[in-house]
Design a protein around this motif. Structure first.
Motif, PDB file in Angstrom:
ATOM      1  N   THR A  69      93.171  24.731  -3.616  1.00  0.00           N
ATOM      2  CA  THR A  69      94.405  24.411  -2.904  1.00  0.00           C
ATOM      3  C   THR A  69      95.434  25.507  -3.129  1.00  0.00           C
ATOM      4  N   ASP A  73      99.847  22.564  -0.738  1.00  0.00           N
ATOM      5  CA  ASP A  73      98.916  21.429  -0.752  1.00  0.00           C
ATOM      6  C   ASP A  73      97.957  21.405   0.433  1.00  0.00           C
ATOM      7  N   ALA A 158      95.283  17.288   3.402  1.00  0.00           N
ATOM      8  CA  ALA A 158      94.717  16.087   2.783  1.00  0.00           C
ATOM      9  C   ALA A 158      94.154  15.170   3.862  1.00  0.00           C
ATOM     10  N   PRO A 181      90.023  15.140   0.010  1.00  0.00           N
ATOM     11  CA  PRO A 181      90.577  13.852  -0.449  1.00  0.00           C
ATOM     12  C   PRO A 181      91.938  13.559   0.187  1.00  0.00           C
ATOM     13  N   ILE A 184      95.909  15.413  -2.575  1.00  0.00           N
ATOM     14  CA  ILE A 184      95.585  16.656  -3.279  1.00  0.00           C
ATOM     15  C   ILE A 184      96.828  17.281  -3.919  1.00  0.00           C
ATOM     16  N   GLU A 187      97.003  19.370  -7.353  1.00  0.00           N
ATOM     17  CA  GLU A 187      95.657  19.766  -7.760  1.00  0.00           C
ATOM     18  C   GLU A 187      95.412  21.238  -7.412  1.00  0.00           C
ATOM     19  N   VAL A 190      89.711  20.725  -5.781  1.00  0.00           N
ATOM     20  CA  VAL A 190      89.308  19.361  -5.428  1.00  0.00           C
ATOM     21  C   VAL A 190      87.865  19.401  -4.937  1.00  0.00           C
TER      22      VAL A 190
END
Length: 192
Positions: A69, A73, A158, A181, A184, A187, A190
């Protein structure tokens, strides 16, 4: 008394013999043509069978798939750790192509030294250090750059999805569905 002479009978016998020999020669030529055609068909069928077997048995297995990422994001890099499946022949990842398809982009990537808009890159993780998968214990990381700097410009948000088709040198295709997901935020990496 007999109406035919011995000389006339001999000519009829010779004529029949000539016709018989001609029929044998024509049959021999026809048999030669059929044998030659059967040989060509057998060789062609054998080549087709070998190609079909390679397309079915040569499979790339995706061991793990990780998305990197960025600060906003979005998943902007995909990393696939791959191996060859059991029963596959050698798979040369430099001769492979990757077809990437999402709601926003569709492109075919070929091998390059660095991942960008038209190329994917590879890094040997376990094995002999090249991009040819010789046995099932070798692992190679394939990197696909989705960032706006790459020109592909399809960073995944996301919850977004994409499809990645890995096509090896024999034409065998492995399809992997990328699912980001729903959350995120914060993160760095992922599972996708």
């Amino acid at each position: 008394m007999d109406n035919t002479t011995n000389g006339e009978r001999g000519q009829v016998g010779i004529g029949t013999l000539i016709i018989f020999i001609a029929m044998v020669l024509v049959a021999a030529v026809a048999a030669g043509v059929l044998i030659n055609t059967a040989g060509l068909l057998e060789a062609s069928a054998s080549d087709t069978g070998a190609d079909s077997q390679a397309q079915v048995s040569n499979q790339i297995d995706v061991v793990t798939a990780v998305g990197e990422t960025n600060a906003t994001d979005y998943v902007d890099t995909l990393n696939f750790t791959v191996k060859k499946s059991a029963g596959s022949g050698k798979i040369d990842l430099q001769s492979a192509t990757i077809e990437y398809l999402s709601d926003d982009a569709s492109t075919t990537l070929s091998y390059g030294a660095t991942a960008d808009a038209s190329n994917y890159s590879t890094t040997s993780l376990v094995g002999n250090g090249d991009d040819v998968l010789d046995n099932t214990t070798e692992r190679v990381k394939i990197t696909v750059d989705l960032s706006s700097g790459s020109g592909l410009a399809d960073a995944l948000a996301a919850g977004e999805e994409a499809t990645v088709r890995l096509v090896d040198q024999s034409g065998a295709t492995t399809i992997y569905g990328v699912n980001v997901p729903d959350t995120i935020s914060g993160e760095t990496f992922v599972a996708v």
